[in-house]
Design a protein around this motif. Sequence first.
Motif, PDB file in Angstrom:
ATOM      1  N   ALA A   1       0.868  -1.173   0.000  1.00 17.65           N
ATOM      2  CA  ALA A   1       0.000   0.000   0.000  1.00 17.65           C
ATOM      3  C   ALA A   1       0.904   1.222   0.000  1.00 17.65           C
ATOM      4  CB  ALA A   1      -0.895   0.007   1.239  1.00 17.65           C
ATOM      5  N   ILE A   2       0.533   2.224  -0.757  1.00 13.36           N
ATOM      6  CA  ILE A   2       1.228   3.511  -0.737  1.00 13.36           C
ATOM      7  C   ILE A   2       0.498   4.369   0.286  1.00 13.36           C
ATOM      8  CG2 ILE A   2       1.914   5.549  -2.067  1.00 13.36           C
ATOM      9  CD1 ILE A   2       1.449   3.771  -4.628  1.00 13.36           C
ATOM     10  N   THR A   3       1.209   4.838   1.306  1.00 12.52           N
ATOM     11  CA  THR A   3       0.563   5.651   2.335  1.00 12.52           C
ATOM     12  C   THR A   3       1.234   7.014   2.421  1.00 12.52           C
ATOM     13  OG1 THR A   3       1.939   4.860   4.171  1.00 12.52           O
ATOM     14  CG2 THR A   3      -0.049   3.579   3.668  1.00 12.52           C
ATOM     15  N   VAL A   4       0.413   8.013   2.720  1.00  7.89           N
ATOM     16  CA  VAL A   4       0.877   9.380   2.951  1.00  7.89           C
ATOM     17  C   VAL A   4       0.218   9.841   4.238  1.00  7.89           C
ATOM     18  CG1 VAL A   4       0.850  11.769   2.098  1.00  7.89           C
ATOM     19  CG2 VAL A   4       1.146   9.865   0.486  1.00  7.89           C
ATOM     20  N   ASP A   5       1.012  10.230   5.192  1.00 11.00           N
ATOM     21  CA  ASP A   5       0.500  10.668   6.502  1.00 11.00           C
ATOM     22  C   ASP A   5      -0.464   9.644   7.096  1.00 11.00           C
ATOM     23  OD1 ASP A   5       1.997  13.035   6.317  1.00 11.00           O
ATOM     24  OD2 ASP A   5       0.392  14.051   5.228  1.00 11.00           O
TER      25      ASP A   5
ATOM     26  N   GLU B   1      -2.417   7.549   5.631  1.00 16.67           N
ATOM     27  CA  GLU B   1      -3.598   7.257   4.804  1.00 16.67           C
ATOM     28  C   GLU B   1      -3.177   6.513   3.540  1.00 16.67           C
ATOM     29  OE1 GLU B   1      -6.922   9.726   2.249  1.00 16.67           O
ATOM     30  OE2 GLU B   1      -5.999  10.706   3.966  1.00 16.67           O
ATOM     31  N   ALA B   2      -3.862   5.408   3.237  1.00 16.48           N
ATOM     32  CA  ALA B   2      -3.577   4.633   2.028  1.00 16.48           C
ATOM     33  C   ALA B   2      -4.128   5.361   0.809  1.00 16.48           C
ATOM     34  CB  ALA B   2      -4.177   3.242   2.135  1.00 16.48           C
ATOM     35  N   ILE B   3      -3.245   5.597  -0.176  1.00 16.86           N
ATOM     36  CA  ILE B   3      -3.657   6.338  -1.376  1.00 16.86           C
ATOM     37  C   ILE B   3      -3.478   5.524  -2.651  1.00 16.86           C
ATOM     38  CG2 ILE B   3      -3.190   8.580  -0.312  1.00 16.86           C
ATOM     39  CD1 ILE B   3      -0.672   8.533  -2.367  1.00 16.86           C
ATOM     40  N   GLY B   4      -3.032   4.279  -2.527  1.00 16.57           N
ATOM     41  CA  GLY B   4      -2.841   3.453  -3.713  1.00 16.57           C
ATOM     42  C   GLY B   4      -2.037   2.219  -3.376  1.00 16.57           C
ATOM     43  N   GLU B   5      -1.675   1.507  -4.429  1.00 15.24           N
ATOM     44  CA  GLU B   5      -0.850   0.312  -4.269  1.00 15.24           C
ATOM     45  C   GLU B   5       0.208   0.283  -5.350  1.00 15.24           C
ATOM     46  OE1 GLU B   5      -3.771  -2.910  -4.796  1.00 15.24           O
ATOM     47  OE2 GLU B   5      -2.912  -3.222  -6.772  1.00 15.24           O
ATOM     48  N   VAL B   6       1.323  -0.370  -5.022  1.00 14.83           N
ATOM     49  CA  VAL B   6       2.407  -0.567  -5.974  1.00 14.83           C
ATOM     50  C   VAL B   6       2.905  -1.984  -5.767  1.00 14.83           C
ATOM     51  CG1 VAL B   6       4.197   0.394  -4.441  1.00 14.83           C
ATOM     52  CG2 VAL B   6       4.535   0.443  -6.922  1.00 14.83           C
ATOM     53  N   GLN B   7       3.279  -2.634  -6.869  1.00 20.14           N
ATOM     54  CA  GLN B   7       3.703  -4.024  -6.751  1.00 20.14           C
ATOM     55  C   GLN B   7       4.698  -4.419  -7.822  1.00 20.14           C
ATOM     56  OE1 GLN B   7       0.529  -6.935  -7.843  1.00 20.14           O
ATOM     57  NE2 GLN B   7      -0.764  -5.116  -8.032  1.00 20.14           N
ATOM     58  N   ILE B   8       5.465  -5.437  -7.469  1.00 21.59           N
ATOM     59  CA  ILE B   8       6.280  -6.151  -8.443  1.00 21.59           C
ATOM     60  C   ILE B   8       5.586  -7.493  -8.598  1.00 21.59           C
ATOM     61  CG2 ILE B   8       8.528  -7.142  -9.013  1.00 21.59           C
ATOM     62  CD1 ILE B   8       8.575  -4.089  -8.852  1.00 21.59           C
ATOM     63  N   LYS B   9       5.173  -7.798  -9.810  1.00 16.25           N
ATOM     64  CA  LYS B   9       4.458  -9.047 -10.073  1.00 16.25           C
ATOM     65  C   LYS B   9       5.206  -9.841 -11.133  1.00 16.25           C
ATOM     66  CE  LYS B   9       1.410  -6.554 -13.220  1.00 16.25           C
ATOM     67  NZ  LYS B   9       0.062  -6.140 -13.530  1.00 16.25           N
ATOM     68  N   HIS B  10       4.759 -11.053 -11.359  1.00 17.69           N
ATOM     69  CA  HIS B  10       5.398 -11.950 -12.335  1.00 17.69           C
ATOM     70  C   HIS B  10       6.894 -12.079 -12.044  1.00 17.69           C
ATOM     71  CE1 HIS B  10       1.622 -11.530 -14.384  1.00 17.69           C
ATOM     72  NE2 HIS B  10       1.842 -10.273 -14.667  1.00 17.69           N
ATOM     73  N   ILE B  11       7.254 -12.153 -10.761  1.00 16.37           N
ATOM     74  CA  ILE B  11       8.663 -12.258 -10.389  1.00 16.37           C
ATOM     75  C   ILE B  11       9.189 -13.633 -10.806  1.00 16.37           C
ATOM     76  CG2 ILE B  11      10.312 -12.294  -8.479  1.00 16.37           C
ATOM     77  CD1 ILE B  11       8.302 -10.467  -6.949  1.00 16.37           C
TER      78      ILE B  11
ATOM     79  N   VAL C   1       1.341   0.021 -10.648  1.00 19.81           N
ATOM     80  CA  VAL C   1       0.956   1.018  -9.646  1.00 19.81           C
ATOM     81  C   VAL C   1      -0.474   1.476  -9.922  1.00 19.81           C
ATOM     82  CG1 VAL C   1       1.881   2.982 -10.954  1.00 19.81           C
ATOM     83  CG2 VAL C   1       1.666   3.153  -8.473  1.00 19.81           C
ATOM     84  N   HIS C   2      -1.226   1.696  -8.835  1.00 17.86           N
ATOM     85  CA  HIS C   2      -2.582   2.253  -8.926  1.00 17.86           C
ATOM     86  C   HIS C   2      -2.743   3.277  -7.819  1.00 17.86           C
ATOM     87  CE1 HIS C   2      -3.136  -1.843 -10.637  1.00 17.86           C
ATOM     88  NE2 HIS C   2      -3.838  -1.171 -11.515  1.00 17.86           N
ATOM     89  N   LEU C   3      -3.175   4.466  -8.158  1.00 13.78           N
ATOM     90  CA  LEU C   3      -3.501   5.481  -7.157  1.00 13.78           C
ATOM     91  C   LEU C   3      -5.018   5.618  -7.095  1.00 13.78           C
ATOM     92  CD1 LEU C   3      -0.779   8.176  -7.943  1.00 13.78           C
ATOM     93  CD2 LEU C   3      -0.767   6.436  -6.144  1.00 13.78           C
ATOM     94  N   ILE C   4      -5.526   6.090  -5.955  1.00 12.59           N
ATOM     95  CA  ILE C   4      -6.977   6.111  -5.745  1.00 12.59           C
ATOM     96  C   ILE C   4      -7.724   7.072  -6.663  1.00 12.59           C
ATOM     97  CG2 ILE C   4      -6.889   5.301  -3.367  1.00 12.59           C
ATOM     98  CD1 ILE C   4      -7.337   8.267  -2.505  1.00 12.59           C
TER      99      ILE C   4
ATOM    100  N   LYS D   1       1.448  14.896  -7.484  1.00 14.01           N
ATOM    101  CA  LYS D   1       2.133  15.358  -6.275  1.00 14.01           C
ATOM    102  C   LYS D   1       3.436  14.608  -6.029  1.00 14.01           C
ATOM    103  CE  LYS D   1      -2.232  16.729  -4.290  1.00 14.01           C
ATOM    104  NZ  LYS D   1      -3.167  16.674  -3.200  1.00 14.01           N
ATOM    105  N   GLY D   2       3.787  13.703  -6.941  1.00  9.23           N
ATOM    106  CA  GLY D   2       5.028  12.953  -6.820  1.00  9.23           C
ATOM    107  C   GLY D   2       4.919  11.673  -6.007  1.00  9.23           C
ATOM    108  N   TYR D   3       3.732  11.374  -5.487  1.00  4.32           N
ATOM    109  CA  TYR D   3       3.566  10.182  -4.648  1.00  4.32           C
ATOM    110  C   TYR D   3       3.793   8.893  -5.441  1.00  4.32           C
ATOM    111  CZ  TYR D   3       1.112  13.459  -1.505  1.00  4.32           C
ATOM    112  OH  TYR D   3       0.766  14.510  -0.698  1.00  4.32           O
ATOM    113  N   GLY D   4       3.165   8.811  -6.602  1.00  2.53           N
ATOM    114  CA  GLY D   4       3.295   7.609  -7.425  1.00  2.53           C
ATOM    115  C   GLY D   4       4.723   7.410  -7.914  1.00  2.53           C
ATOM    116  N   THR D   5       5.356   8.495  -8.350  1.00  2.89           N
ATOM    117  CA  THR D   5       6.732   8.409  -8.823  1.00  2.89           C
ATOM    118  C   THR D   5       7.658   7.938  -7.713  1.00  2.89           C
ATOM    119  OG1 THR D   5       6.312  10.198 -10.406  1.00  2.89           O
ATOM    120  CG2 THR D   5       8.625   9.700  -9.912  1.00  2.89           C
ATOM    121  N   GLU D   6       7.502   8.509  -6.508  1.00  4.34           N
ATOM    122  CA  GLU D   6       8.349   8.091  -5.399  1.00  4.34           C
ATOM    123  C   GLU D   6       8.077   6.635  -5.017  1.00  4.34           C
ATOM    124  OE1 GLU D   6      10.027   9.603  -1.141  1.00  4.34           O
ATOM    125  OE2 GLU D   6       7.912  10.024  -1.541  1.00  4.34           O
ATOM    126  N   ALA D   7       6.815   6.234  -5.005  1.00  2.00           N
ATOM    127  CA  ALA D   7       6.476   4.840  -4.687  1.00  2.00           C
ATOM    128  C   ALA D   7       7.110   3.895  -5.705  1.00  2.00           C
ATOM    129  CB  ALA D   7       4.957   4.662  -4.648  1.00  2.00           C
TER     130      ALA D   7
END
Length: 179
Positions: free
Chosen positions: A68-72, A74-84, A95-98, A105-111
């Motif tokens: 889960a991607i969290t900011v302060d 609060e969960a704002i999305g998810e990021v994953q490595i799949k098909h490993i 990656v998926h943001l809500i 705001k740079g959240y997805g890029t940083e995640a």
Amino acid sequence: MQNSYEKIMDIKGEKVILKSLTKELCHEIYKKYVADPMMTDQIYEYSKEKVDNYFNERTKDCNRKIFAITVDGEAIGEVQIKHINYLTKEGSLSVHLIGDSVKGKGYGTEAERLIIEYAFKNLGLNTLYADVVHRNTRSQHIMEKLGFKYVREDEMFKYYKLILKVFEEYKEGRYQKDE
């Protein structure tokens, strides 16, 4: 019955913290999720049963690491490595943001940067792939910004590839995008 999903320590960045996805965090994300018109024309409606199934299916997959991607707090999305694939040392980024309220705001890029570092450093991968819907130009820009190279496309997606060496150059400020 316990599933094979392992809890991983939080990954902390400047703006976001990646937390191992729990059922509660998954519901928090998908209760707030709004389908992005750059991704799909379909309307999304929250369903407890569908989210439970999604969570159970994803977390039983031993070839996937999902956060889960969290900011302060609060969960704002998810990021994953799949098909490993540990033999070929490859995986795919997702990656998926809500919704638009947290985009730009740079959240997805940083995640994405944090999970890429995790994939290369902790999982021992050497190559990551990603696909982006044609009309999602924002994600295409981020892929290139993070060092991914455009590989090919089909009717629905553009496909990208990132190798460890290029990402190390990016982190050190030596990466130059091909013009």
